[in-house]
Design a protein around this motif. Structure first.
Motif, PDB file in Angstrom:
ATOM      1  N   PRO A  46       0.830  -1.211   0.000  1.00 57.53           N
ATOM      2  CA  PRO A  46       0.000   0.000   0.000  1.00 57.53           C
ATOM      3  C   PRO A  46       0.861   1.256   0.000  1.00 57.53           C
ATOM      4  O   PRO A  46       2.016   1.238   0.429  1.00 57.53           O
ATOM      5  N   GLU A  47       0.294   2.327  -0.492  1.00 60.64           N
ATOM      6  CA  GLU A  47       1.009   3.594  -0.511  1.00 60.64           C
ATOM      7  C   GLU A  47       1.309   4.045   0.911  1.00 60.64           C
ATOM      8  O   GLU A  47       0.432   3.999   1.787  1.00 60.64           O
ATOM      9  N   PRO A  48       2.533   4.478   1.198  1.00 58.48           N
ATOM     10  CA  PRO A  48       2.844   4.962   2.549  1.00 58.48           C
ATOM     11  C   PRO A  48       1.956   6.142   2.930  1.00 58.48           C
ATOM     12  O   PRO A  48       1.591   6.962   2.085  1.00 58.48           O
ATOM     13  N   ASP A  49       1.626   6.214   4.203  1.00 58.59           N
ATOM     14  CA  ASP A  49       0.786   7.296   4.715  1.00 58.59           C
ATOM     15  C   ASP A  49       1.414   8.647   4.384  1.00 58.59           C
ATOM     16  O   ASP A  49       2.528   8.951   4.836  1.00 58.59           O
ATOM     17  N   PRO A  50       0.749   9.495   3.588  1.00 53.98           N
ATOM     18  CA  PRO A  50       1.373  10.747   3.139  1.00 53.98           C
ATOM     19  C   PRO A  50       1.682  11.713   4.273  1.00 53.98           C
ATOM     20  O   PRO A  50       2.619  12.509   4.172  1.00 53.98           O
ATOM     21  N   VAL A  56       8.328  12.797   8.161  1.00 52.86           N
ATOM     22  CA  VAL A  56       9.640  12.150   8.185  1.00 52.86           C
ATOM     23  C   VAL A  56      10.597  12.866   7.225  1.00 52.86           C
ATOM     24  O   VAL A  56      11.762  13.107   7.556  1.00 52.86           O
ATOM     25  N   SER A  57      10.113  13.233   6.054  1.00 48.29           N
ATOM     26  CA  SER A  57      10.948  13.938   5.086  1.00 48.29           C
ATOM     27  C   SER A  57      11.425  15.273   5.641  1.00 48.29           C
ATOM     28  O   SER A  57      12.589  15.672   5.453  1.00 48.29           O
ATOM     29  N   SER A  68      14.094  10.166  -1.690  1.00 49.42           N
ATOM     30  CA  SER A  68      12.739   9.922  -1.154  1.00 49.42           C
ATOM     31  C   SER A  68      12.771   8.989   0.054  1.00 49.42           C
ATOM     32  O   SER A  68      12.000   8.025   0.144  1.00 49.42           O
ATOM     33  N   VAL A  69      13.658   9.291   0.997  1.00 53.49           N
ATOM     34  CA  VAL A  69      13.827   8.392   2.132  1.00 53.49           C
ATOM     35  C   VAL A  69      12.594   8.365   3.034  1.00 53.49           C
ATOM     36  O   VAL A  69      12.318   7.349   3.679  1.00 53.49           O
ATOM     37  N   GLY A  70      11.824   9.457   3.082  1.00 56.66           N
ATOM     38  CA  GLY A  70      10.612   9.449   3.902  1.00 56.66           C
ATOM     39  C   GLY A  70       9.628   8.413   3.413  1.00 56.66           C
ATOM     40  O   GLY A  70       9.087   7.605   4.192  1.00 56.66           O
ATOM     41  N   SER A  71       9.384   8.387   2.108  1.00 56.52           N
ATOM     42  CA  SER A  71       8.500   7.383   1.528  1.00 56.52           C
ATOM     43  C   SER A  71       9.052   5.982   1.738  1.00 56.52           C
ATOM     44  O   SER A  71       8.309   5.034   2.027  1.00 56.52           O
ATOM     45  N   TYR A  72      10.353   5.838   1.600  1.00 54.73           N
ATOM     46  CA  TYR A  72      11.017   4.547   1.755  1.00 54.73           C
ATOM     47  C   TYR A  72      10.785   3.976   3.149  1.00 54.73           C
ATOM     48  O   TYR A  72      10.298   2.850   3.315  1.00 54.73           O
ATOM     49  N   MET A  73      11.117   4.731   4.171  1.00 53.70           N
ATOM     50  CA  MET A  73      11.077   4.203   5.529  1.00 53.70           C
ATOM     51  C   MET A  73       9.658   4.060   6.066  1.00 53.70           C
ATOM     52  O   MET A  73       9.358   3.118   6.802  1.00 53.70           O
ATOM     53  N   VAL A  74       8.770   4.960   5.719  1.00 54.23           N
ATOM     54  CA  VAL A  74       7.372   4.808   6.150  1.00 54.23           C
ATOM     55  C   VAL A  74       6.779   3.564   5.504  1.00 54.23           C
ATOM     56  O   VAL A  74       6.052   2.786   6.149  1.00 54.23           O
ATOM     57  N   GLY A  75       7.100   3.336   4.223  1.00 54.44           N
ATOM     58  CA  GLY A  75       6.599   2.147   3.548  1.00 54.44           C
ATOM     59  C   GLY A  75       7.158   0.858   4.096  1.00 54.44           C
ATOM     60  O   GLY A  75       6.481  -0.176   4.090  1.00 54.44           O
ATOM     61  N   THR A 122      15.226   5.888   9.787  1.00 53.38           N
ATOM     62  CA  THR A 122      15.514   6.826   8.706  1.00 53.38           C
ATOM     63  C   THR A 122      16.905   7.421   8.847  1.00 53.38           C
ATOM     64  O   THR A 122      17.648   7.549   7.867  1.00 53.38           O
ATOM     65  N   ARG A 123      17.293   7.805  10.065  1.00 54.76           N
ATOM     66  CA  ARG A 123      18.635   8.350  10.262  1.00 54.76           C
ATOM     67  C   ARG A 123      19.697   7.298   9.928  1.00 54.76           C
ATOM     68  O   ARG A 123      20.707   7.608   9.281  1.00 54.76           O
ATOM     69  N   LEU A 124      19.488   6.077  10.392  1.00 53.92           N
ATOM     70  CA  LEU A 124      20.454   5.024  10.104  1.00 53.92           C
ATOM     71  C   LEU A 124      20.575   4.775   8.610  1.00 53.92           C
ATOM     72  O   LEU A 124      21.674   4.587   8.077  1.00 53.92           O
ATOM     73  N   MET A 125      19.431   4.776   7.907  1.00 52.75           N
ATOM     74  CA  MET A 125      19.453   4.556   6.471  1.00 52.75           C
ATOM     75  C   MET A 125      20.259   5.648   5.760  1.00 52.75           C
ATOM     76  O   MET A 125      21.087   5.376   4.886  1.00 52.75           O
ATOM     77  N   MET A 126      20.027   6.908   6.112  1.00 50.02           N
ATOM     78  CA  MET A 126      20.736   7.994   5.453  1.00 50.02           C
ATOM     79  C   MET A 126      22.228   7.984   5.799  1.00 50.02           C
ATOM     80  O   MET A 126      23.066   8.324   4.958  1.00 50.02           O
ATOM     81  N   ALA A 127      22.566   7.578   7.020  1.00 50.16           N
ATOM     82  CA  ALA A 127      23.982   7.485   7.385  1.00 50.16           C
ATOM     83  C   ALA A 127      24.671   6.394   6.569  1.00 50.16           C
ATOM     84  O   ALA A 127      25.787   6.592   6.053  1.00 50.16           O
TER      85      ALA A 127
END
Length: 447
Positions: free
Chosen positions: A135-139, A145-146, A172-179, A194-199
């Motif tokens: 499903p589409e991540p909650d906008p 998060v973004s 688009s890390v916000g969409s990535y991690m929420v999804g 999200t922080r770990l992913m971007m690091a």
């Protein structure tokens, strides 16, 4: 004399279940922050206004529950058989439509032209790739998060210069991690991942890939960066020099900060688990760098071995921390659970190989990915190698689902089953992000 056969892995699941019994059920109930989410109910999703203030996300220890002496209503804690049955057919609730833990023989592959889930983005999936539309991540969450991750990147860790802003936004890390984390109780919990992913992404770019990365001297850089996760304990004379080094470059600043947030939200066991999986990741980076230095193309099986280390494993393995509960260390360490996590990491990383194929072909130098290795080692055309890579992915996905379903049926503990659902959600969310991130990825013209 033929070489000896490898010793088959021995499952410790029956002994573990017997050993834990009611104590593990009690621990699961005590550690769960949201019993409804643990037993399959929808997690609480606050409004944007309610989530905006930064709240320190911590695993809260509730009073221990003596399960044998407490009669729990059936609606709150269903019988093991019912819980497994629900897990196998897929949970319900916000963001869980894409979770399935069905044996591969009972699963139907998604047709190449299948319709996306209602409201999903319109990216094109790799034709023939076995996956479950998510499903589409909650906008509302995605937007928050973004906003927060960009503020962290700019204001807290000085992660990137101005001319990288478009790439940062395009990730688009916000969409990535929420999804990938639909059962996270709050935005604060999503931000842990999200922080770990971007690091991790910053280190990969700056040490290994696009933005100044090089295989030369990579081991030294990785070792020093790893001390931001696994601290150095040394003499009083040299401790200040190490502490100052933690701010020396963007990857180390990001690693240090992201890990501080993670440690505040996790148990010591969860933090040590993450450090171990990051060491695995860094070892995979080194293997790939060694091949690059010598312009060596490994055998296909060797490449897949490297990819079991250089893969997404650190991300789904923290799904319990992001969910606000804990899978106890003994259960996480079970060979059956480790196999499920490894298969999930392997399958999702081949997804990255497939979607980033054209992007890597356009980059300078030779980038190793599964289609490139298969083409060279098995003397296949680019198209044949790519299509065979799709088959490799599909086999790994079927194995992941079969092993996860078997573990769910054999170990009907609430936190085990919630963890398996969380890993399945990460697998589905990871594919959806790759499919829909047309800023970064495009498919080859093989169909």
């Amino acid at each position: 004399m033929p070489p000896p056969e490898p010793t088959p892995l021995q499952s410790s699941l029956p002994e573990a279940v017997s050993r834990f019994g009611a104590q593990v059920l009690a621990d699961a109930a005590a550690r769960a922050r949201d019993i409804g989410a643990v037993t399959g109910g929808p997690p609480r999703v606050p409004s944007q206004a309610a989530e905006a203030p930064a709240v320190e996300a911590r695993v809260v220890e509730a009073p221990a529950i003596e399960v044998p002496a407490v009669e729990v209503p059936a609606a709150r804690a269903p019988a093991a058989g019912a819980d497994v049955e629900r897990l196998l057919r897929g949970p319900s609730g916000l963001g869980t439509a894409g979770l399935r833990l069905t044996p591969a023989a009972l699963s139907e592959p998604s047709a190449p032209d299948s319709a996306p889930a209602p409201g999903a983005a319109k990216g094109r999936p790799v034709p023939g790739l076995y996956h479950h539309p998510a499903p589409e991540p909650d906008p509302v969450r995605v937007a928050e998060v973004s906003r927060r991750i960009k503020a962290w990147a700019l204001d807290e860790v000085d992660l990137y210069p101005d001319d990288w802003e478009e790439e940062f936004d395009g990730f688009s890390v916000g969409s990535y991690m929420v999804g990938c984390h639909p059962d996270a109780p709050t935005v604060d919990h999503v931000m842990i991942a999200t922080r770990l992913m971007m690091a991790e992404n910053a280190l990969d770019d700056c040490y290994c890939e696009d933005h100044g990365g090089s295989p030369v001297g990579l081991g030294s850089r990785l070792l020093l960066a790893h001390t931001t996760l696994d601290p150095l304990y040394t003499t009083q004379e040299y401790q200040p020099q190490w502490a100052e080094s933690l701010y020396a470059d963007a990857p180390r600043r990001a690693y240090r900060s992201a890990m501080e947030y993670f440690v505040k939200a996790s148990s010591p066991s969860q933090a040590d688990r993450y450090r171990h999986d990051m060491a695995r990741l860094h070892m995979g980076y080194l293997a790939e760098a060694a091949w690059s230095e010598h312009d060596h193309v490994p055998e296909v099986w060797e490449y897949l071995a490297m990819r079991q280390f250089n893969n997404f494993r650190p991300c789904p393995t923290i799904t319990d921390t992001v969910g606000g509960y804990e899978l106890p260390a003994d259960l996480h360490a079970l060979p059956d659970m480790q196999k499920v996590i490894a298969l999930a990491g392997n399958a999702t990383t081949i997804v990255n190989d497939l979607y980033s194929y054209t992007k890597e072909l356009d980059a300078p130098g030779r980038h190793l990915n599964l289609p490139v290795v298969i083409a060279e080692r098995e003397d296949l055309s680019d198209k044949e190698a790519y299509l065979k890579s799709v088959e490799v992915h599909n086999e790994l996905m079927h194995a992941f689902e079969a092993e996860a379903a078997a573990l769910a049926a054999a170990c009907p503990l609430p936190n085990v089953q919630r963890f398996l659902r969380g890993v399945a959600a990460w697998v589905d969310g990871n594919h959806q992000w790759h499919q829909n991130n047309t800023y970064r990825y495009s498919l080859p013209d093989f169909w």
